[in-house]
Write a protein that holds these residues in place. Structure first.
Motif, short mmCIF file in Angstrom:
data_model
loop_
_atom_site.label_atom_id
_atom_site.label_comp_id
_atom_site.label_asym_id
_atom_site.label_seq_id
_atom_site.Cartn_x
_atom_site.Cartn_y
_atom_site.Cartn_z
N UNK A 135 0.83 -1.21 0.00
CA UNK A 135 0.00 0.00 0.00
C UNK A 135 0.86 1.25 0.00
N UNK A 136 0.50 2.22 -0.85
CA UNK A 136 1.22 3.48 -0.92
C UNK A 136 0.46 4.60 -0.23
N UNK A 137 1.17 5.67 0.12
CA UNK A 137 0.58 6.75 0.91
C UNK A 137 -0.50 7.53 0.17
N UNK A 189 -4.75 1.09 7.03
CA UNK A 189 -5.17 2.48 7.27
C UNK A 189 -4.00 3.45 7.49
N UNK A 190 -2.99 3.10 8.29
CA UNK A 190 -1.89 4.05 8.50
C UNK A 190 -1.03 4.28 7.27
N UNK A 191 -1.17 3.42 6.27
CA UNK A 191 -0.30 3.50 5.10
C UNK A 191 -0.93 4.23 3.92
N UNK A 192 -2.25 4.40 3.90
CA UNK A 192 -2.92 4.88 2.69
C UNK A 192 -3.57 6.25 2.90
N UNK A 193 -4.02 6.83 1.81
CA UNK A 193 -4.74 8.10 1.87
C UNK A 193 -6.15 7.88 2.42
N UNK A 194 -6.84 6.86 1.90
CA UNK A 194 -8.19 6.56 2.37
C UNK A 194 -8.44 5.06 2.24
N UNK A 195 -9.13 4.51 3.22
CA UNK A 195 -9.54 3.11 3.21
C UNK A 195 -11.05 3.02 3.39
N UNK A 196 -11.70 2.33 2.47
CA UNK A 196 -13.11 2.00 2.63
C UNK A 196 -13.15 0.52 2.97
N UNK A 197 -13.51 0.21 4.21
CA UNK A 197 -13.53 -1.17 4.70
C UNK A 197 -14.97 -1.66 4.71
#
Length: 199
Positions: free
Chosen positions: A33-35, A54-62
């Motif tokens: 995953x990229x920032x 989550x800490x690694x990406x811009x946005x996460x839709x789980x």
């Protein structure tokens, strides 16, 4: 629903039985995953992988179909402001084509009636050049203790198929995917991760 009933105990069960893989899988997937990535996670369960993404990406839709599991995800990921948690059916995602940089679907393929339909839907919402990341327990491998699978089946889980690494690779080949990378997170019940780069 089975997954609603077990949601409160699922993390404990996985940690006790297969903790090395349960923790290691999230860490390994986070490496993909990229920032600047906008990530969709299907079948997020309790958020065991979500909390590493989550800490690694811009946005996460789980997303998950189980309301009980989504409650656990909300609890486990409450410190992250870039995560949206939604109920969704991964075979009929309500979002536009080519939306996500990465799409993750963890430990769910073996539970689906129509896994190839789900794969096509994951591919649809992934951007060209993006990655579809699909980890699945390879519990049909030699030397794997099948006690956990039997316990889950007795409790009500409905496994449609079981894989070893060779049958897992064949599953994707049969679906027409040629550009797939694989790696294995080793532990009591190993997990194979397939990474499809969308052409």
């Amino acid at each position: 629903m089975f997954w609603d009933r077990v949601s409160g105990l699922y993390d404990l069960f996985e940690t006790v039985y297969n903790g090395k893989v349960y923790r290691g899988l999230g860490k390994r997937i986070a490496e993909e995953i990229g920032q600047d990535d906008i990530v969709l996670e299907c079948a997020c369960g309790t958020g065991a992988i979500s909390k590493y993404i989550a800490p690694k990406c811009k946005q996460l839709i789980a997303t998950d179909f189980s309301k009980g599991m989504l409650k656990q995800t909300s609890r486990n990921c409450r410190k992250y402001s870039n995560i949206k948690i939604k109920r969704a059916d991964m075979t009929q995602l309500k979002c536009r084509d080519n939306r996500f940089d990465k799409v993750v679907a963890g430990n769910v393929i073996h539970l689906l009636e129509e896994p190839y339909a789900a794969l096509k839907e994951l591919e649809r919402v992934c951007k060209t050049g993006g990655k579809i990341i699909i980890p699945t327990y390879i519990n049909a491998s030699k030397g794997v203790n099948h006690m956990a699978v039997r316990l889950l089946e007795v409790a009500g889980a409905n496994f449609k198929r079981q894989f070893d690494i060779n049958s897992y690779k064949k599953f994707f080949e049969d679906a027409g995917y040629q550009n797939v990378d694989y790696y294995i997170v080793q532990g009591r019940m190993p997990c194979a991760v397939a990474i499809i780069t969308k052409q």
